[in-house]
Scaffold this active site. Structure first.
Site, PDB file in Angstrom:
ATOM      1  CB  SER A 124      -0.954  -0.048   1.193  1.00 41.96           C
ATOM      2  OG  SER A 124      -2.036   0.838   1.018  1.00 41.96           O
ATOM      3  CG  ASP A 227      -0.369  17.230  14.316  1.00 38.77           C
ATOM      4  OD1 ASP A 227       0.172  16.108  14.418  1.00 38.77           O
ATOM      5  OD2 ASP A 227       0.193  18.282  14.701  1.00 38.77           O
ATOM      6  CG  HIS A 289      -5.509  -2.909   0.748  1.00 38.28           C
ATOM      7  ND1 HIS A 289      -4.787  -2.658  -0.415  1.00 38.28           N
ATOM      8  CD2 HIS A 289      -5.021  -2.045   1.680  1.00 38.28           C
ATOM      9  CE1 HIS A 289      -3.925  -1.689  -0.187  1.00 38.28           C
ATOM     10  NE2 HIS A 289      -4.037  -1.305   1.058  1.00 38.28           N
TER      11      HIS A 289
END
Length: 338
Positions: A124, A227, A289
């Site tokens: 990925s 963040d 996946h």
């Protein structure tokens, strides 16, 4: 089991690791992050030649590949390095978080450890990092050493720009809410994640990112800088190059999960994979996946057969001998049992 320690930072609470970049006038210079790792290797290995580097996906870490890494070292008789990419696991928190920066982190790791004839295996997001490395992201492709990167294994991802799944943003927002609510238990965190993810396996995967709870002052916190991840989702959907801009002629293996939508056939192969990696082949397994987790034995066979192709240096001794048990080295002591 042999454990090596070095001067890399230990695991700190969220926000305590430095942002690794410097400014020179108006130019931002990205400093490679010193990635944390573990390696499993057969006895007699020089820990350099024929190394395999494993790169995890978003929200993952080197720990996701512990079992497969050990098994792969024994079966392939190669050193298997499992890395934590920047902003994941115990590696430093760093900006920017894009594929050029992450590729440079891995190149820096390879050169510092003097690895040779390396195979990079990425799943990925880690697969995009691996492809960006091969194409020279973060470096002058003409000046790249020719004898270092030998093969490429890309698991269920393609070299193209696409929007990151809205699911990722919902995960991060919920994880931030979990921290703000000062929850005290993993069970409470799991209950909040159920509002955005019904699949227990995926929730458990996300919760592997929890820091160990302090018994005296329990507070649920996540190891990655959420963040930074949130602000980088657009970058993580992109790919540094367009088809025809660059290519890599080395051997490349792509492994697709049949029920996954990340590699759409046939156009993803002809329009993207073949253009960037002309010497490729694609294998499909009956999985989603997380191909390596759903079909570990089939995955291992495909990978190890590919590693054997055209390799003579692995046959060091003429006499037959049972494969030696892999020895594990880690660059820092484990911090928790999660």
């Amino acid at each position: 089991m042999l454990a090596l320690r070095n001067c890399y930072p230990k695991t700190f609470r969220l926000g305590s690791l430095p942002i690794r970049s410097v400014h020179n006038g108006n130019t931002r210079i990205v400093v490679p992050a010193r990635l944390h790792y573990e390696v499993d290797a057969p006895e007699g290995s020089d820990y350099k030649t024929g190394a395999v580097i494993i790169l995890h996906g978003l929200f993952g870490s080197r720990r996701n590949w512990n079992s497969l890494g050990k098994a792969m070292a024994e079966r392939s008789q190669r050193p298997i390095y499992r890395l934590d990419l920047r902003n994941h696991g115990t590696s430093p928190h760093a900006e920017p978080m894009n594929y050029s920066a992450m590729a440079e982190d891995v190149w820096d790791y390879i050169m510092r450890h003097e690895l040779k004839k390396v195979t990079v295996l990425g799943h990925s997001m880690g697969g995009k990092v691996a492809m960006a490395m091969a194409l020279g992201a973060g470096r002058d492709q003409k000046k790249m050493p020719k004898d270092v990167l030998d093969k490429l294994i890309v698991v269920d991802i393609t070299p193209r720009t696409a929007s990151a799944s809205p699911k990722f943003a919902s995960y991060i927002d919920t994880m931030l809410d979990i921290e703000r609510k000062l929850l005290k238990t993993r069970k409470e965190a799991d209950e909040m994640l159920q509002t955005v993810e019904k699949h227990a396996g995926i929730r458990n995967f996300l919760l592997t990112n929890l820091l160990p709870l302090d018994r005296n002052f329990p507070k649920v916190e996540f190891r990655p800088p959420l963040d930074v991840l949130k602000n980088s989702l657009e970058n993580l959907g992109r790919f540094p190059y367009s088809p025809g801009e660059r290519s890599w002629d080395g051997k490349a293996l792509f492994i697709k999960g049949e029920t996954s939508g990340y590699i759409k056939l046939p156009w993803c192969k002809t329009a993207y994979i073949d253009k960037f990696f002309p010497n490729n082949r694609l294998e499909t397994l009956d999985a989603g996946h997380w191909v390596h987790a759903e079909k570990p034995e089939e995955f291992m066979k495909i990978v190890c057969d590919f590693l054997k192709e055209g390799v003579e240096y692995t046959k060091k001794k003429a006499k037959k001998k049972a494969p030696s048990k892999a020895k594990k080295i880690q660059n820092e002591p484990p911090t928790d049992n999660a």
